[in-house]
Motif scaffolding. Structure first.
Motif, mmCIF file in Angstrom:
data_model
loop_
_atom_site.group_PDB
_atom_site.id
_atom_site.type_symbol
_atom_site.label_atom_id
_atom_site.label_comp_id
_atom_site.label_asym_id
_atom_site.label_seq_id
_atom_site.Cartn_x
_atom_site.Cartn_y
_atom_site.Cartn_z
ATOM 1 N N VAL A 101 0.805 -1.211 0.000
ATOM 2 C CA VAL A 101 0.000 0.000 0.000
ATOM 3 C C VAL A 101 0.844 1.271 0.000
ATOM 4 O O VAL A 101 0.528 2.244 -0.679
ATOM 5 C CB VAL A 101 -0.994 0.012 1.203
ATOM 6 N N PHE A 102 1.959 1.276 0.733
ATOM 7 C CA PHE A 102 2.687 2.527 0.933
ATOM 8 C C PHE A 102 3.474 2.979 -0.297
ATOM 9 O O PHE A 102 3.920 4.134 -0.347
ATOM 10 C CB PHE A 102 3.603 2.437 2.156
ATOM 11 N N GLN A 103 3.628 2.127 -1.306
ATOM 12 C CA GLN A 103 4.282 2.573 -2.535
ATOM 13 C C GLN A 103 3.475 3.654 -3.224
ATOM 14 O O GLN A 103 4.006 4.426 -4.029
ATOM 15 C CB GLN A 103 4.521 1.388 -3.478
ATOM 16 N N TRP A 104 2.173 3.750 -2.898
ATOM 17 C CA TRP A 104 1.303 4.758 -3.507
ATOM 18 C C TRP A 104 1.377 6.103 -2.792
ATOM 19 O O TRP A 104 0.824 7.093 -3.292
ATOM 20 C CB TRP A 104 -0.151 4.270 -3.508
ATOM 21 N N LEU A 105 2.030 6.153 -1.632
ATOM 22 C CA LEU A 105 2.064 7.376 -0.831
ATOM 23 C C LEU A 105 3.476 7.938 -0.812
ATOM 24 O O LEU A 105 4.361 7.396 -0.138
ATOM 25 C CB LEU A 105 1.582 7.087 0.594
ATOM 26 N N PRO A 106 3.736 9.017 -1.546
ATOM 27 C CA PRO A 106 5.107 9.538 -1.653
ATOM 28 C C PRO A 106 5.686 10.032 -0.336
ATOM 29 O O PRO A 106 6.907 10.103 -0.192
ATOM 30 C CB PRO A 106 4.968 10.682 -2.672
ATOM 31 N N VAL A 127 5.951 -3.965 6.890
ATOM 32 C CA VAL A 127 5.623 -3.311 5.614
ATOM 33 C C VAL A 127 6.191 -4.109 4.454
ATOM 34 O O VAL A 127 7.333 -4.581 4.506
ATOM 35 C CB VAL A 127 6.215 -1.877 5.576
ATOM 36 N N GLN A 128 5.396 -4.258 3.406
ATOM 37 C CA GLN A 128 5.865 -4.810 2.133
ATOM 38 C C GLN A 128 5.428 -3.870 1.032
ATOM 39 O O GLN A 128 4.274 -3.418 1.007
ATOM 40 C CB GLN A 128 5.284 -6.208 1.915
ATOM 41 N N MET A 129 6.352 -3.555 0.113
ATOM 42 C CA MET A 129 6.023 -2.691 -1.024
ATOM 43 C C MET A 129 6.605 -3.263 -2.307
ATOM 44 O O MET A 129 7.772 -3.674 -2.328
ATOM 45 C CB MET A 129 6.585 -1.276 -0.808
ATOM 46 N N PRO A 130 5.835 -3.287 -3.382
ATOM 47 C CA PRO A 130 6.401 -3.650 -4.687
ATOM 48 C C PRO A 130 7.530 -2.690 -5.057
ATOM 49 O O PRO A 130 7.400 -1.476 -4.881
ATOM 50 C CB PRO A 130 5.222 -3.503 -5.643
ATOM 51 N N ASN A 162 6.310 7.387 -7.737
ATOM 52 C CA ASN A 162 7.692 7.654 -7.369
ATOM 53 C C ASN A 162 8.418 6.343 -7.073
ATOM 54 O O ASN A 162 7.857 5.447 -6.433
ATOM 55 C CB ASN A 162 7.756 8.550 -6.135
ATOM 56 N N PRO A 163 9.685 6.220 -7.491
ATOM 57 C CA PRO A 163 10.446 5.016 -7.148
ATOM 58 C C PRO A 163 10.713 4.956 -5.648
ATOM 59 O O PRO A 163 10.771 5.985 -4.970
ATOM 60 C CB PRO A 163 11.754 5.182 -7.934
ATOM 61 N N LEU A 164 10.852 3.752 -5.127
ATOM 62 C CA LEU A 164 11.148 3.596 -3.709
ATOM 63 C C LEU A 164 12.589 3.990 -3.416
ATOM 64 O O LEU A 164 13.463 3.914 -4.284
ATOM 65 C CB LEU A 164 10.921 2.152 -3.272
ATOM 66 N N SER A 165 12.831 4.386 -2.183
ATOM 67 C CA SER A 165 14.182 4.716 -1.743
ATOM 68 C C SER A 165 14.968 3.426 -1.502
ATOM 69 O O SER A 165 14.384 2.345 -1.335
ATOM 70 C CB SER A 165 14.127 5.539 -0.458
ATOM 71 N N PRO A 166 16.315 3.519 -1.455
ATOM 72 C CA PRO A 166 17.116 2.322 -1.173
ATOM 73 C C PRO A 166 16.937 1.882 0.278
ATOM 74 O O PRO A 166 16.528 2.685 1.137
ATOM 75 C CB PRO A 166 18.549 2.791 -1.438
ATOM 76 N N VAL A 202 -1.700 -6.604 -13.807
ATOM 77 C CA VAL A 202 -1.393 -5.196 -13.530
ATOM 78 C C VAL A 202 -2.602 -4.283 -13.715
ATOM 79 O O VAL A 202 -2.586 -3.143 -13.237
ATOM 80 C CB VAL A 202 -0.197 -4.699 -14.377
ATOM 81 N N LYS A 203 -3.638 -4.759 -14.387
ATOM 82 C CA LYS A 203 -4.863 -3.952 -14.516
ATOM 83 C C LYS A 203 -5.467 -3.624 -13.161
ATOM 84 O O LYS A 203 -6.163 -2.618 -12.997
ATOM 85 C CB LYS A 203 -5.899 -4.691 -15.373
ATOM 86 N N ALA A 204 -5.193 -4.468 -12.150
ATOM 87 C CA ALA A 204 -5.747 -4.239 -10.815
ATOM 88 C C ALA A 204 -4.907 -3.286 -9.988
ATOM 89 O O ALA A 204 -5.358 -2.831 -8.930
ATOM 90 C CB ALA A 204 -5.880 -5.572 -10.069
ATOM 91 N N THR A 205 -3.688 -2.985 -10.448
ATOM 92 C CA THR A 205 -2.781 -2.182 -9.613
ATOM 93 C C THR A 205 -2.072 -1.128 -10.461
ATOM 94 O O THR A 205 -2.603 -0.064 -10.720
ATOM 95 C CB THR A 205 -1.772 -3.104 -8.905
ATOM 96 N N GLY A 206 -0.850 -1.418 -10.890
ATOM 97 C CA GLY A 206 -0.009 -0.406 -11.520
ATOM 98 C C GLY A 206 -0.535 0.191 -12.802
ATOM 99 O O GLY A 206 -0.250 1.350 -13.130
ATOM 100 N N LEU A 207 -1.325 -0.574 -13.555
ATOM 101 C CA LEU A 207 -1.836 -0.072 -14.834
ATOM 102 C C LEU A 207 -3.058 0.830 -14.650
ATOM 103 O O LEU A 207 -3.395 1.618 -15.548
ATOM 104 C CB LEU A 207 -2.182 -1.250 -15.753
ATOM 105 N N MET A 208 -3.690 0.759 -13.503
ATOM 106 C CA MET A 208 -4.940 1.504 -13.309
ATOM 107 C C MET A 208 -4.797 3.010 -13.517
ATOM 108 O O MET A 208 -5.641 3.622 -14.178
ATOM 109 C CB MET A 208 -5.526 1.214 -11.930
#
Length: 256
Positions: A101-106, A127-130, A162-166, A202-208
């Motif tokens: 979920v948190f990958q969507w929140l910059p 926490v898990q993030m793609p 936004n890309p995730l931080s290292p 990906v239609k359910a997530t990143g492509l939306m």
């Protein structure tokens, strides 16, 4: 942007595996209050209940469609409509669990700070993030966005998240509040029936966000363009299927 619970659960086994792997590393024998943040259709909430029991476990999500699916799946469990960007806890929790979920929140660094403050001593933020923006699935979304009759919509505003931080950045930000902090990456390789199955995933997530920006009038043409690119990027394996490579980052922070 409205999410689709029915689209999301088309690949429920694959989507639930990271949540299961994350929960396996939570070092708590029991919890009196656990909250599934961004619970979606309740698949991850169900894992928490299976491990710790129903008492004290709840979920929250910002999408009403997801919440409706979660309530049908787990009747009697409390699911709250809330935006994680502004949500405030009413009392300390033993476990705050967040699967994809948190990958969507910059601004999730600031949110993590607030969530750590809302844990009991010895409580866990899990926490898990793609971490897949560099994969063909997502690079090809950008390629498709800038061709065709829909490209003007993307010239005005980028929808790429936004890309995730290292890992070092997460470690440095969180360690001051932790007695223990584990951070790791896992790369899943999911066998998929064909390239069309990847598009369905990906239609359910990143492509939306891309489909929303392209608009209903261009949806099918955008999907056709994207599918053609995915077919070239993901060759068939020996059994005729294709392999979807999917990196994810995991964090288990134990409050000191």
């Amino acid at each position: 942007m409205a999410w689709s619970a029915s689209q999301y659960v088309k690949f429920e086994d694959e989507r639930t595996r990271p949540a299961r792997d994350l929960l396996a590393q939570v070092p708590l024998d029991r919890v009196s209050k656990a909250i599934d943040l961004g619970c979606g259709p309740g698949n991850s909430t169900e894992l928490i209940i299976d491990r710790y029991g129903k008492e004290g476990v709840s979920g929250l999500d910002s999408d009403l469609n997801m919440l409706e699916a979660a309530r049908k799946r787990l009747p009697g469990t409390t699911f709250t409509h809330a935006d994680l960007a502004t949500w405030q806890q009413d009392e300390p929790a033993d476990l705050l669990f967040a699967n994809a979920v948190f990958q969507w929140l910059p601004n999730h660094f600031d949110i993590f700070d607030r969530l750590m403050d809302g844990l009991t001593r010895g409580g866990v933020l899990a926490v898990q993030m793609p971490d897949n923006l560099g994969e063909p699935t997502h690079l090809l979304m950008e390629e498709s966005a800038h061709v065709g009759q829909w490209k003007t919509a993307f010239e005005k505003k980028s929808v790429r998240r936004n890309p995730l931080s290292p890992p070092s950045a997460y470690y440095s930000r969180l360690i001051g509040k932790c007695a223990r902090l584990d951070i790791w990456h896992t790369i899943y390789n999911h066998p998929m029936a064909d390239a069309a199955a990847i598009v369905e995933w990906v239609k359910a997530t990143g492509l939306m966000p891309y489909l929303t920006a392209a608009g209903d009038e261009h949806r099918e043409a955008f999907l056709a363009d994207y599918l053609a690119r995915v077919e070239k990027a993901y060759p068939k394996m020996a059994d005729g299927r294709v392999l979807l490579r999917f990196p994810r980052i995991f964090m288990v922070a134990v409050k000191g």
